[in-house]
Enzyme design. Structure first.
Site, mmCIF file in Angstrom:
data_model
loop_
_atom_site.group_PDB
_atom_site.id
_atom_site.type_symbol
_atom_site.label_atom_id
_atom_site.label_comp_id
_atom_site.label_asym_id
_atom_site.label_seq_id
_atom_site.Cartn_x
_atom_site.Cartn_y
_atom_site.Cartn_z
ATOM 1 N N ASN A 102 0.875 -1.168 0.000
ATOM 2 C CA ASN A 102 0.000 0.000 0.000
ATOM 3 C C ASN A 102 0.920 1.228 0.000
ATOM 4 O O ASN A 102 1.423 1.633 1.038
ATOM 5 C CB ASN A 102 -0.880 -0.041 1.258
ATOM 6 C CG ASN A 102 -1.870 1.101 1.308
ATOM 7 O OD1 ASN A 102 -1.820 2.011 0.488
ATOM 8 N ND2 ASN A 102 -2.755 1.057 2.288
ATOM 9 N N LYS A 146 3.211 0.674 3.137
ATOM 10 C CA LYS A 146 2.831 -0.360 4.106
ATOM 11 C C LYS A 146 2.880 -1.699 3.396
ATOM 12 O O LYS A 146 2.532 -1.781 2.218
ATOM 13 C CB LYS A 146 1.417 -0.109 4.629
ATOM 14 C CG LYS A 146 1.294 1.164 5.432
ATOM 15 C CD LYS A 146 -0.124 1.327 5.971
ATOM 16 C CE LYS A 146 -0.288 2.716 6.544
ATOM 17 N NZ LYS A 146 -1.591 3.290 6.382
ATOM 18 N N ARG A 173 -2.638 -1.981 -3.416
ATOM 19 C CA ARG A 173 -3.820 -1.153 -3.228
ATOM 20 C C ARG A 173 -3.702 0.037 -4.177
ATOM 21 O O ARG A 173 -2.719 0.780 -4.119
ATOM 22 C CB ARG A 173 -3.881 -0.664 -1.794
ATOM 23 C CG ARG A 173 -5.096 0.189 -1.556
ATOM 24 C CD ARG A 173 -5.208 0.591 -0.121
ATOM 25 N NE ARG A 173 -6.447 1.314 0.082
ATOM 26 C CZ ARG A 173 -6.868 1.723 1.260
ATOM 27 N NH1 ARG A 173 -6.157 1.471 2.328
ATOM 28 N NH2 ARG A 173 -8.000 2.361 1.373
ATOM 29 N N HIS A 188 -12.792 3.417 -0.372
ATOM 30 C CA HIS A 188 -12.750 2.465 0.751
ATOM 31 C C HIS A 188 -13.319 1.103 0.350
ATOM 32 O O HIS A 188 -13.785 0.335 1.198
ATOM 33 C CB HIS A 188 -13.532 2.988 1.979
ATOM 34 C CG HIS A 188 -12.779 4.024 2.758
ATOM 35 N ND1 HIS A 188 -13.397 5.111 3.327
ATOM 36 C CD2 HIS A 188 -11.473 4.131 3.074
ATOM 37 C CE1 HIS A 188 -12.491 5.855 3.949
ATOM 38 N NE2 HIS A 188 -11.316 5.288 3.798
ATOM 39 N N HIS A 209 -17.226 3.116 7.676
ATOM 40 C CA HIS A 209 -15.773 2.979 7.826
ATOM 41 C C HIS A 209 -15.257 4.314 8.355
ATOM 42 O O HIS A 209 -15.143 5.287 7.611
ATOM 43 C CB HIS A 209 -15.127 2.633 6.476
ATOM 44 C CG HIS A 209 -13.626 2.559 6.550
ATOM 45 N ND1 HIS A 209 -12.927 1.387 6.418
ATOM 46 C CD2 HIS A 209 -12.700 3.518 6.782
ATOM 47 C CE1 HIS A 209 -11.637 1.628 6.573
ATOM 48 N NE2 HIS A 209 -11.472 2.913 6.785
ATOM 49 N N ARG A 264 -10.054 16.236 6.216
ATOM 50 C CA ARG A 264 -10.829 16.545 5.004
ATOM 51 C C ARG A 264 -12.223 17.038 5.388
ATOM 52 O O ARG A 264 -12.814 16.547 6.352
ATOM 53 C CB ARG A 264 -10.951 15.297 4.128
ATOM 54 C CG ARG A 264 -9.670 14.952 3.403
ATOM 55 C CD ARG A 264 -9.786 13.635 2.669
ATOM 56 N NE ARG A 264 -8.990 12.595 3.300
ATOM 57 C CZ ARG A 264 -9.072 11.301 3.027
ATOM 58 N NH1 ARG A 264 -9.921 10.874 2.119
ATOM 59 N NH2 ARG A 264 -8.313 10.426 3.665
ATOM 60 N N ASP A 311 -7.043 13.887 15.363
ATOM 61 C CA ASP A 311 -7.091 12.567 15.985
ATOM 62 C C ASP A 311 -8.253 12.482 16.982
ATOM 63 O O ASP A 311 -8.335 13.259 17.929
ATOM 64 C CB ASP A 311 -5.757 12.328 16.714
ATOM 65 C CG ASP A 311 -5.611 10.891 17.147
ATOM 66 O OD1 ASP A 311 -4.920 10.134 16.455
ATOM 67 O OD2 ASP A 311 -6.206 10.537 18.189
ATOM 68 N N ILE A 328 -11.802 4.618 14.285
ATOM 69 C CA ILE A 328 -12.809 5.221 15.169
ATOM 70 C C ILE A 328 -13.986 4.266 15.355
ATOM 71 O O ILE A 328 -14.444 4.032 16.478
ATOM 72 C CB ILE A 328 -13.287 6.579 14.597
ATOM 73 C CG1 ILE A 328 -12.101 7.556 14.480
ATOM 74 C CG2 ILE A 328 -14.409 7.167 15.445
ATOM 75 C CD1 ILE A 328 -12.416 8.847 13.735
ATOM 76 N N GLU A 368 -8.145 -4.652 5.038
ATOM 77 C CA GLU A 368 -8.016 -4.388 3.599
ATOM 78 C C GLU A 368 -6.905 -5.235 2.982
ATOM 79 O O GLU A 368 -7.001 -5.662 1.839
ATOM 80 C CB GLU A 368 -7.743 -2.891 3.379
ATOM 81 C CG GLU A 368 -8.965 -2.045 3.714
ATOM 82 C CD GLU A 368 -8.655 -0.626 4.137
ATOM 83 O OE1 GLU A 368 -7.806 -0.436 5.043
ATOM 84 O OE2 GLU A 368 -9.244 0.303 3.570
HETATM 85 P P1 ADP Z 1 -6.572 5.556 8.593
HETATM 86 O O1 ADP Z 1 -7.756 6.066 7.844
HETATM 87 O O2 ADP Z 1 -5.389 6.483 8.534
HETATM 88 O O3 ADP Z 1 -6.245 4.096 8.341
HETATM 89 P P2 ADP Z 1 -7.436 4.553 11.180
HETATM 90 O O4 ADP Z 1 -8.465 3.633 10.640
HETATM 91 O O5 ADP Z 1 -6.209 3.968 11.803
HETATM 92 O O6 ADP Z 1 -7.004 5.659 10.130
HETATM 93 O O7 ADP Z 1 -8.162 5.476 12.282
HETATM 94 C C1 ADP Z 1 -7.491 6.487 12.939
HETATM 95 C C2 ADP Z 1 -8.484 7.184 13.870
HETATM 96 O O8 ADP Z 1 -8.984 6.235 14.837
HETATM 97 C C3 ADP Z 1 -7.871 8.334 14.659
HETATM 98 O O9 ADP Z 1 -8.738 9.452 14.661
HETATM 99 C C4 ADP Z 1 -7.779 7.750 16.056
HETATM 100 O O10 ADP Z 1 -7.835 8.736 17.061
HETATM 101 C C5 ADP Z 1 -9.003 6.880 16.093
HETATM 102 N N1 ADP Z 1 -8.936 5.923 17.203
HETATM 103 C C6 ADP Z 1 -8.131 4.855 17.343
HETATM 104 N N2 ADP Z 1 -8.330 4.277 18.557
HETATM 105 C C7 ADP Z 1 -9.274 4.999 19.198
HETATM 106 C C8 ADP Z 1 -9.930 4.919 20.474
HETATM 107 N N3 ADP Z 1 -9.622 3.966 21.337
HETATM 108 N N4 ADP Z 1 -10.860 5.844 20.761
HETATM 109 C C9 ADP Z 1 -11.178 6.815 19.900
HETATM 110 N N5 ADP Z 1 -10.621 6.941 18.687
HETATM 111 C C10 ADP Z 1 -9.678 6.058 18.329
#
Ligand code: ADP
Length: 394
Positions: free
Chosen positions: A14, A21, A96, A184, A211, A244, A286, A332, A380
């Site tokens: 990826n 990755k 990907r 996605h 997602h 975004r 975040d 999330i 994925e």
């Molecule tokens: P990407 O789209 O870059 O793959 P991820 O699927 O890893 O992103 O999601 C990242 C998001 O998930 C961040 O906003 C992070 O804060 C949130 N996140 C991860 N663990 C938790 C948690 N325990 N509580 C709340 N949010 C979380």
């Protein structure tokens, strides 16, 4: 093509703008992920780092590398995988690729002609497609004997009906490819397959999958197929995301150009990098940080994120003619107890109620009402690895 299923070693790649990755799979009686890792810091002034995790032992190694482009990164990845390959060649590499255009509704073997065709799509996804393709070229160099397979984020949505695929612009623009592609798709493909395996009755029904990660979108599925995506022509549309903006009145962009003198590059930075949770909160992109903050702007950013998702659930349930299941995935969706709770609040009229304890423990099945509510860890990479495995036996 390899002769023996048990000899298959498959790599998934990826490639993003500053990172690559990767995961290594052994394909014997089934696919088994044995190594995962990441190269970070490509093209940046900071040190490029390769992180590799041996999934059997749990051992994680991090080392600085000299590479500063995708070719250098792939060569380093190949070198670092040697002890894990134990003399076996990598039979297939799965990539990907964000954009498959109007044609690709499934994975494809990446021949020279296909690569040329995919390069034509670069203007449609300038922040991702060129890097994805650079990853492919680098992998061809590093693994010349391997079958290279492209898996597209758009492919899963190619089945969506015309009304969900078009904008109300003069038809010439649809014909020129200005369409709602949706993204996605690899994640939705995984969830669709996982539901078909574990919950075949539900999988045949009307499902909304959310997602929710740094990038966030939703997909309406009927009988395991996409009938609508919250993302459109680009991965900007729909929900608010980490940085975004999600859905925006296009009139805002005209205003910014005409009255604020912003050019395309400045508007692109605004919409892709400075908006969403980061823009609204002024604190962070975040979700974890925002949940822990007591600043009112952090709370408002979460309010907006949740409100937009709830609106989309209503819209998608209408498109589907009802709702049998709501699935949460992504960083999330899989982890935020607060966000799931807020999204599902007062939706009992849609059959959505959740069990507080099950939600707090992020259990798989958190719904207590007529509509199932599930938390499923998406994968994925395995979707890509499966596509390569199929290509190798074809
Ligand atoms: P990407 O789209 O870059 O793959 P991820 O699927 O890893 O992103 O999601 C990242 C998001 O998930 C961040 O906003 C992070 O804060 C949130 N996140 C991860 N663990 C938790 C948690 N325990 N509580 C709340 N949010 C979380």
């Amino acid at each position: 093509m390899t002769n023996h299923a048990s000899e298959h070693v498959i790599l998934t790649v990826n490639a993003g703008s500053s990172s690559v990755k990767f995961s290594l799979y052994e394909n014997g009686t089934g696919l088994r992920e044995t190594v995962s890792g990441q190269v970070d810091g490509l093209g940046a002034s900071r040190q490029t780092v390769l992180v590799l995790k041996d999934l059997a032992t749990g051992e994680k190694s991090t080392r600085d590398i000299a590479a500063n482009d995708h070719a250098g990164a792939l060569a380093e990845i190949l070198a670092s995988l040697q002890p894990h390959l134990a003399g076996r060649p990598v039979a297939g590499v799965g990539h990907r690729i964000v954009h498959g255009g109007t044609e690709h509704d499934r994975p494809v073997i990446l021949t020279g002609d296909v690569l040329e065709e995919l390069a034509q799509l670069e203007p449609l996804a300038p922040l991702h497609q060129p890097h994805n393709l650079a990853g492919v070229r680098a992998a061809i160099e590093a693994f010349p004997a391997a079958t290279q397979v492209g898996c597209f984020d758009t492919a899963f949505h190619r089945a969506q009906p015309w009304v969900n695929e078009t904008f109300a612009l003069p038809r010439v623009w649809y014909d020129k490819g200005v369409r709602r592609y949706g993204f996605h798709g690899l994640s939705y493909d995984y969830i669709s397959g996982e539901l078909a395996r574990s919950e075949p009755v539900l999988a045949a029904g009307r499902i909304v999958v959310a997602h929710l990660g740094n990038g966030a979108s939703m997909c309406a599925m009927r009988d395991g197929k996409s009938v609508g995506s919250s993302m459109g022509f680009t991965a900007l549309d729909g929900l608010a995301m980490g940085t975004r903006c999600g859905q925006i009145d296009p009139g805002v962009l005209l205003y910014l150009m005409d009255h604020e003198g912003m050019d395309a590059a400045a508007i692109s930075d605004l919409l892709y990098k400075e908006s969403g949770l980061l823009g609204l909160s002024g604190i962070s992109n975040d979700m974890r940080t925002l949940e822990q903050s007591d600043h009112p702007h952090a709370a408002e950013a979460i309010d907006y994120f949740v409100a937009r998702i709830r609106r989309e659930i209503g819209a998608m349930a209408t498109v589907l003619g009802g709702l049998d299941g709501l699935v949460f995935c992504g960083g999330i969706g899989e982890n935020s107890v607060l966000v799931r709770n807020r999204i599902c609040r007062d939706l009992d009229w849609m059959g959505i109620t959740i069990d507080k304890v099950a939600n707090a423990e992020s259990r798989r099945d958190i719904g207590t009402g007529k509509t199932r509510v599930l938390v499923i860890e998406t994968d994925e990479e395995v979707v890509i690895a499966r596509a390569v495995a199929s290509a190798l036996v074809a």
